[in-house]
Scaffold this motif. Structure first.
Motif, PDB file in Angstrom:
ATOM      1  N   VAL A 159       0.841  -1.203   0.000  1.00  0.00           N
ATOM      2  CA  VAL A 159       0.000   0.000   0.000  1.00  0.00           C
ATOM      3  C   VAL A 159       0.875   1.252   0.000  1.00  0.00           C
ATOM      4  O   VAL A 159       0.628   2.202  -0.758  1.00  0.00           O
ATOM      5  N   GLU A 160       1.895   1.247   0.836  1.00  0.00           N
ATOM      6  CA  GLU A 160       2.811   2.391   0.941  1.00  0.00           C
ATOM      7  C   GLU A 160       3.441   2.728  -0.411  1.00  0.00           C
ATOM      8  O   GLU A 160       3.612   3.904  -0.748  1.00  0.00           O
ATOM      9  N   GLY A 162       2.173   2.060  -3.363  1.00  0.00           N
ATOM     10  CA  GLY A 162       1.188   2.314  -4.404  1.00  0.00           C
ATOM     11  C   GLY A 162       0.845   1.124  -5.272  1.00  0.00           C
ATOM     12  O   GLY A 162       0.110   1.270  -6.255  1.00  0.00           O
ATOM     13  N   CYS A 164      -1.034  -1.363  -4.366  1.00  0.00           N
ATOM     14  CA  CYS A 164      -2.458  -1.574  -4.099  1.00  0.00           C
ATOM     15  C   CYS A 164      -3.008  -0.386  -3.324  1.00  0.00           C
ATOM     16  O   CYS A 164      -2.250   0.352  -2.673  1.00  0.00           O
ATOM     17  N   SER A 165      -4.319  -0.230  -3.365  1.00  0.00           N
ATOM     18  CA  SER A 165      -4.924   0.930  -2.703  1.00  0.00           C
ATOM     19  C   SER A 165      -5.152   0.705  -1.212  1.00  0.00           C
ATOM     20  O   SER A 165      -5.185   1.660  -0.434  1.00  0.00           O
ATOM     21  N   ASP A 166      -5.332  -0.541  -0.803  1.00  0.00           N
ATOM     22  CA  ASP A 166      -5.509  -0.838   0.620  1.00  0.00           C
ATOM     23  C   ASP A 166      -5.067  -2.267   0.890  1.00  0.00           C
ATOM     24  O   ASP A 166      -4.784  -3.036  -0.038  1.00  0.00           O
ATOM     25  N   THR A 167      -4.999  -2.616   2.168  1.00  0.00           N
ATOM     26  CA  THR A 167      -4.489  -3.944   2.531  1.00  0.00           C
ATOM     27  C   THR A 167      -5.424  -5.058   2.088  1.00  0.00           C
ATOM     28  O   THR A 167      -4.972  -6.168   1.799  1.00  0.00           O
ATOM     29  N   GLU A 169      -7.035  -5.196  -0.742  1.00  0.00           N
ATOM     30  CA  GLU A 169      -6.673  -5.466  -2.132  1.00  0.00           C
ATOM     31  C   GLU A 169      -5.383  -6.283  -2.204  1.00  0.00           C
ATOM     32  O   GLU A 169      -5.253  -7.193  -3.036  1.00  0.00           O
ATOM     33  N   GLU A 270      -6.351   2.684  10.970  1.00  0.00           N
ATOM     34  CA  GLU A 270      -6.595   2.857   9.542  1.00  0.00           C
ATOM     35  C   GLU A 270      -7.093   1.578   8.858  1.00  0.00           C
ATOM     36  O   GLU A 270      -7.711   1.646   7.803  1.00  0.00           O
ATOM     37  N   GLU A 271      -6.820   0.414   9.449  1.00  0.00           N
ATOM     38  CA  GLU A 271      -7.059  -0.841   8.737  1.00  0.00           C
ATOM     39  C   GLU A 271      -8.182  -1.699   9.311  1.00  0.00           C
ATOM     40  O   GLU A 271      -8.773  -2.494   8.585  1.00  0.00           O
TER      41      GLU A 271
END
Length: 300
Positions: A159-160, A162, A164-167, A169, A270-271
């Protein structure tokens, strides 16, 4: 916090056991993003009355968590979440109320997490073959404990950077069985995990059972063997269960005469799907697991 609305609907419809206990969450000692001290403060601020830190295959944060809970005027019980291989899948067993300095337990947990290092390096190699270089080193930067580099740490790196957009994904595309970065691992066996917990004076609990995608026969076998081995509880209300699954596992708890547990499985602001203290209450017809833990709770 995707389950909050479902939780509110469930709370309106079901008789409750009124204790805001959160007996499943993770710190930087395993794959969470907050320290034990920050988690204790967050739990207290969100109305949690009884808390347990349950880091994966690790008890290194227990003394810090207990001290932080006391400072926050929060009742506390020791916890861990042990990775177990059962019927070809990874199953998690939560331990509660044990002696965190028990030698056999701490050795068993050390042996269980010891295999994570080679697994993580192999995951990094496979991701590099899939066109994502530096994944192992990136995951290591996100790990508060280098002995516990997990798929979650790889997900945060992807994710960091870029990819993937989130964990969520990341797991769908790369880190589940059959995907480019997935590496299976043989964890502890069920009998040993339950024995470590029980012999250390604790209560063993099946964590988030709906997540395992077992057939009805496999699930019945898991519950039966767990009970025979000395297991005493099952998570009914968790951050990854939906309201119909609350009902399913409330019935399983009654069928197998298991105490019911409640825990958000919180990892990160955040997750995580639901925050500390925000779960629906346990149904009142169940025996809450904290009834078995009264003499092992550190009172605020």
């Amino acid at each position: 916090m995707g389950n909050t609305e479902n939780a509110a609907t469930y709370n309106e419809a079901v008789p409750k056991t009124y204790l805001n206990a959160d007996l499943h969450c993770h710190s930087v000692v395993s794959d969470g993003t907050l320290t034990p001290e920050q988690l204790a403060q967050r739990a207290a601020a969100r109305g949690v009355e009884l808390w347990a830190l349950t880091d994966h295959d690790e008890v290194g944060g227990q003394h810090r968590a207990a001290a932080a809970a006391k400072a926050a005027a929060l009742d506390y019980v020791t916890g861990t979440e042990i990775s177990v291989s059962y019927a070809g899948r990874s199953v998690h067993i939560v331990g509660l109320g044990f002696d965190a300095d028990n030698a056999e337990l701490t050795q068993g947990l050390y042996d269980t997490r010891n295999g994570r290092g080679p697994r993580a390096r192999e995951m990094g190699r496979l991701l590099e073959e899939a066109g994502i270089p530096g994944a192992y080193e990136g995951a290591l930067r996100h790990a508060g404990n280098p002995e516990l580099v997990s798929r979650t740490h790889f997900a945060r790196f992807l994710v960091e950077t870029g990819v993937c957009s989130d964990t969520y994904e990341v797991f769908r595309r790369y880190l589940t069985e059959g995907k480019p970065g997935y590496v299976s691992h043989v964890w502890a066996n069920l009998r040993d995990a339950v024995r470590w917990i029980v012999d250390a004076g604790g209560v063993a609990v099946i964590a988030h059972p709906a997540r395992y995608d077992f057939s009805a026969i496999e699930e019945y076998a898991l519950f039966s063997e767990f009970k025979q081995m000395g297991g005493q509880g099952v998570e009914v209300i968790t951050g990854s269960h939906r309201p119909h699954e609350y009902v399913t596992y409330a019935e399983m708890a009654k069928e197998f005469d298991l105490a019911a547990s409640r825990g958000s499985d919180f990892h990160s602001p955040e997750e995580s799907q639901i925050d500390l203290g925000q779960l629906p209450y346990l149904p009142s017809q169940l025996t809450p697991v904290w009834k078995l833990l009264q003499d092992r709770i550190q009172r605020a």
